[in-house]
Write a protein that holds these residues in place. Structure first.
Motif, mmCIF file in Angstrom:
data_model
loop_
_atom_site.group_PDB
_atom_site.id
_atom_site.type_symbol
_atom_site.label_atom_id
_atom_site.label_comp_id
_atom_site.label_asym_id
_atom_site.label_seq_id
_atom_site.Cartn_x
_atom_site.Cartn_y
_atom_site.Cartn_z
ATOM 1 N N ALA A 226 1.217 -1.244 -0.326
ATOM 2 C CA ALA A 226 -0.527 0.259 0.053
ATOM 3 C C ALA A 226 0.623 1.492 -0.018
ATOM 4 O O ALA A 226 1.043 2.623 -0.611
ATOM 5 N N PHE A 227 2.158 1.582 0.540
ATOM 6 C CA PHE A 227 2.885 3.003 0.796
ATOM 7 C C PHE A 227 3.191 2.788 -0.135
ATOM 8 O O PHE A 227 3.998 3.783 -1.005
ATOM 9 N N ASP A 228 4.473 1.343 -0.787
ATOM 10 C CA ASP A 228 4.490 1.534 -2.243
ATOM 11 C C ASP A 228 3.812 1.880 -3.574
ATOM 12 O O ASP A 228 3.933 2.822 -4.172
ATOM 13 N N ALA A 229 2.010 1.496 -3.748
ATOM 14 C CA ALA A 229 1.233 2.209 -4.491
ATOM 15 C C ALA A 229 0.535 3.879 -4.548
ATOM 16 O O ALA A 229 0.416 4.129 -5.211
ATOM 17 N N ARG A 230 0.986 4.189 -3.232
ATOM 18 C CA ARG A 230 1.325 5.746 -3.036
ATOM 19 C C ARG A 230 2.197 6.594 -3.177
ATOM 20 O O ARG A 230 2.108 7.519 -3.131
#
Length: 224
Positions: free
Chosen positions: A95-99
């Motif tokens: 999720a952090f990477d996708a953001r």
């Protein structure tokens, strides 16, 4: 603006703190030391040398220190094939990477132990790098691992967030000038984490993931 999400591993992404406690307890026992498991638990997160210093004190015969550290490594290595990731850990990193956050691990683990932990977490596709015990001269609570993680991410302290589970994590982040949030999955009380600077405390990585929209909005507001 580049952003970095820096993560401790033991107790934060992997459910391993109590495995370490048992292995350290046995390593100390083999060397003739009775160290309460409660004291060992609160020392998890320190590097091996610092942990032994913290628990046995300065006024001691240090000749057995290397044997104690080796015994812990040998005992813990028997768990490598079954180390458990915490619920939501893999999804949180994704999720952090996708953001648009650069995900970097900052851990006292190194070598084969780190490989086993990364295998358990199963998120290598979004991990931009690792600041491990092999890369710094001083572990947490010194800021060195966090600063090394920042260098890997190519970010300044105000552009980063650190996620950890121990007071040592919070102290290291604070000394590096990085905002920190904590999870309770390592077994350290909320009040202790908040006292050392945790801006928010979550029960588990899964709970942090559920709150990520609000957390990200709050962080953006503070830096905006």
């Amino acid at each position: 603006m580049a952003r970095a999400a820096l993560f401790d591993v033991d107790g934060t992404l992997a459910d391993t703190n109590h495995l370490h406690v048992v292995c350290w307890w046995e390593a100390f026992r083999q060397a003739g030391h009775h160290v309460p498991t409660h004291d060992i638990h609160r020392s998890i997160g320190l590097g091996s040398t610092d942990l032994i210093d913290h628990l046995l004190g300065d006024d001691r015969d240090r000749s057995a220190d290397e044997d104690i550290s080796t015994a812990h490594k040998v005992l813990y290595a028997t768990c490598f094939e079954r180390l458990p990731a915490l619920d939501g850990a893999k999804e949180l990193l994704h999720a952090f990477d996708a953001r648009g956050w650069r995900v970097v691990l900052a851990t006292s683990a190194g070598g084969a132990e780190l490989k086993a932990l990364r295998r358990a977490i199963d998120a290598d596709d979004v991990i931009a790098g690792v600041a491990s015990a092999d890369d710094v001269s001083s572990g947490k609570p010194a800021p060195d691992p966090v600063r090394q993680a920042l260098d890997i991410a190519g970010c300044e302290p105000h552009e980063a967030l650190f996620v950890g589970d121990t007071v040592w994590d919070m102290q290291a982040a604070r000394r590096a000038g990085v905002r920190a949030v904590a999870v309770l999955s390592g077994g350290i009380p909320r009040r202790d984490l908040e006292a050392e600077g945790a801006a928010a405390v979550y029960a588990t990585p899964a709970e942090l993931l559920d709150d990520l929209d609000d957390l990200e909005a709050a962080l953006t507001e503070r830096t905006g």
